[in-house]
Design a protein around this motif. Structure first.
Motif, PDB file in Angstrom:
ATOM      1  N   ALA A 114      -5.028   3.237  -1.126  1.00 51.41           N
ATOM      2  CA  ALA A 114      -4.217   2.139  -1.077  1.00 51.41           C
ATOM      3  C   ALA A 114      -4.767   1.565   0.401  1.00 51.41           C
ATOM      4  CB  ALA A 114      -3.373   1.217  -0.649  1.00 51.41           C
ATOM      5  N   GLN A 115      -5.974   1.032   0.752  1.00 51.72           N
ATOM      6  CA  GLN A 115      -6.954   0.775   1.915  1.00 51.72           C
ATOM      7  C   GLN A 115      -6.416  -0.767   2.741  1.00 51.72           C
ATOM      8  OE1 GLN A 115     -10.271   1.096   0.383  1.00 51.72           O
ATOM      9  NE2 GLN A 115     -10.904   3.428   1.071  1.00 51.72           N
TER      10      GLN A 115
ATOM     11  N   VAL B  36     -10.544  -0.679   8.057  1.00 52.97           N
ATOM     12  CA  VAL B  36      -9.480  -0.714   7.352  1.00 52.97           C
ATOM     13  C   VAL B  36      -8.502   0.904   6.931  1.00 52.97           C
ATOM     14  CG1 VAL B  36     -10.924  -1.483   5.451  1.00 52.97           C
ATOM     15  CG2 VAL B  36     -11.061   0.848   5.304  1.00 52.97           C
ATOM     16  N   ASP B  37      -6.716   0.244   7.026  1.00 54.10           N
ATOM     17  CA  ASP B  37      -6.345   1.311   7.031  1.00 54.10           C
ATOM     18  C   ASP B  37      -5.895   1.702   5.969  1.00 54.10           C
ATOM     19  OD1 ASP B  37      -5.612   1.428   9.582  1.00 54.10           O
ATOM     20  OD2 ASP B  37      -4.905  -0.182   9.577  1.00 54.10           O
ATOM     21  N   SER B  38      -5.803   3.001   5.553  1.00 53.21           N
ATOM     22  CA  SER B  38      -5.932   4.052   3.942  1.00 53.21           C
ATOM     23  C   SER B  38      -4.863   4.893   4.022  1.00 53.21           C
ATOM     24  CB  SER B  38      -7.008   4.469   3.812  1.00 53.21           C
ATOM     25  OG  SER B  38      -7.873   4.044   3.877  1.00 53.21           O
ATOM     26  N   THR B  39      -3.907   5.255   3.485  1.00 51.89           N
ATOM     27  CA  THR B  39      -2.557   5.369   2.552  1.00 51.89           C
ATOM     28  C   THR B  39      -2.645   5.944   1.552  1.00 51.89           C
ATOM     29  OG1 THR B  39      -1.214   3.351   3.575  1.00 51.89           O
ATOM     30  CG2 THR B  39      -0.417   5.309   2.775  1.00 51.89           C
TER      31      THR B  39
ATOM     32  N   ALA C   4       0.498  -0.363  -0.283  1.00 52.84           N
ATOM     33  CA  ALA C   4       0.087   0.262   0.556  1.00 52.84           C
ATOM     34  C   ALA C   4       0.947   1.285   0.140  1.00 52.84           C
ATOM     35  CB  ALA C   4      -0.696  -0.024   1.033  1.00 52.84           C
ATOM     36  N   ALA C   5       2.108   1.158   0.782  1.00 60.90           N
ATOM     37  CA  ALA C   5       2.839   2.815   1.384  1.00 60.90           C
ATOM     38  C   ALA C   5       3.626   3.024  -0.290  1.00 60.90           C
ATOM     39  CB  ALA C   5       4.007   2.540   1.611  1.00 60.90           C
TER      40      ALA C   5
END
Lengths: 102, 102, 102
Positions: free
Chosen positions: B28-29, C34-37, B16-17
């Motif tokens: 991006a999740q 969810v962890d969003s970037t 994601a990063a």
């Protein structure tokens, strides 16, 4: 890709295991819980559900859907078929196809 | 929209990063865990996996998929490209486009 | 199918409840976190978000999207409309239609 939801984790696990065991899907993923709000017989209700996401070949979608409908405990199950989902890796598409032959 | 799954949370976070850092995706999740059942070399196996859902512009899908394939630890990664997903808010589509230019 | 994400669980629950109460969707499922970037004003940021997935009839998508946009706290909300999602059970499609009439 085919998805469904059901209100018992063990049933979700069973739908996933059956589909892969019977080569109706190459892979099945159980996720959740999700909190569902819906209208049933005129009343708004809520339930906790688990999702199952099945990866199968285009020529196996109909048989997979029939099996989910037969095994699903709901009278009116949510079974969604997503068209237009493509595999980014050709080897993955080949793997799905290979593991859904009987 | 592009999605993948991987069996380590830290790897999912890294995919994601990287995608956002390199402007291959605007967002991006990482979600999960999900419990996956699949057939690998003739045996039914299970694994716990995390999902990554990438939002990118149509003209950046190919580069994003190539990058995921290069960085993904699996021999045969699940990388799914969902066509036919439209943005309900035109400003969001513009934001995705703007943040995926290099 | 229509989906959105938002950074407060209570807001996600509210979007779901409103859509079903007003017959803009037959069902709405809140999942996550969810962890969003994402990239916002030039900087990469992260946030924890919850997703809402709405099931509605094709002729109600536009009204549902308008309502989500009006109620959503973000300036540029992610509201995705997935075309090409078919119901595997005709009774489910009929149920969705029935519960999205006003």
């Amino acid at each position: 890709m085919v998805t469904t939801v059901v209100d018992a984790r063990a049933v979700a696990d069973g739908l996933a295991a059956t589909a892969v065991a019977d080569r109706l899907a190459a892979c099945a993923q159980v996720g959740g819980p999700v909190d569902s709000t819906y209208r049933w017989r005129g009343e708004v209700e809520t339930a906790t559900e688990w999702s199952v996401q099945f990866k199968t070949a285009p020529d196996r979608v109909a048989a997979l859907v029939d099996r989910i409908r037969a095994d699903h405990p709901y009278d009116v199950p949510e079974i969604l078929v997503s068209r237009g989902v493509e595999c980014g890796d050709p080897a993955y598409a080949a793997w799905v196809r290979e593991n859904t032959r009987v």
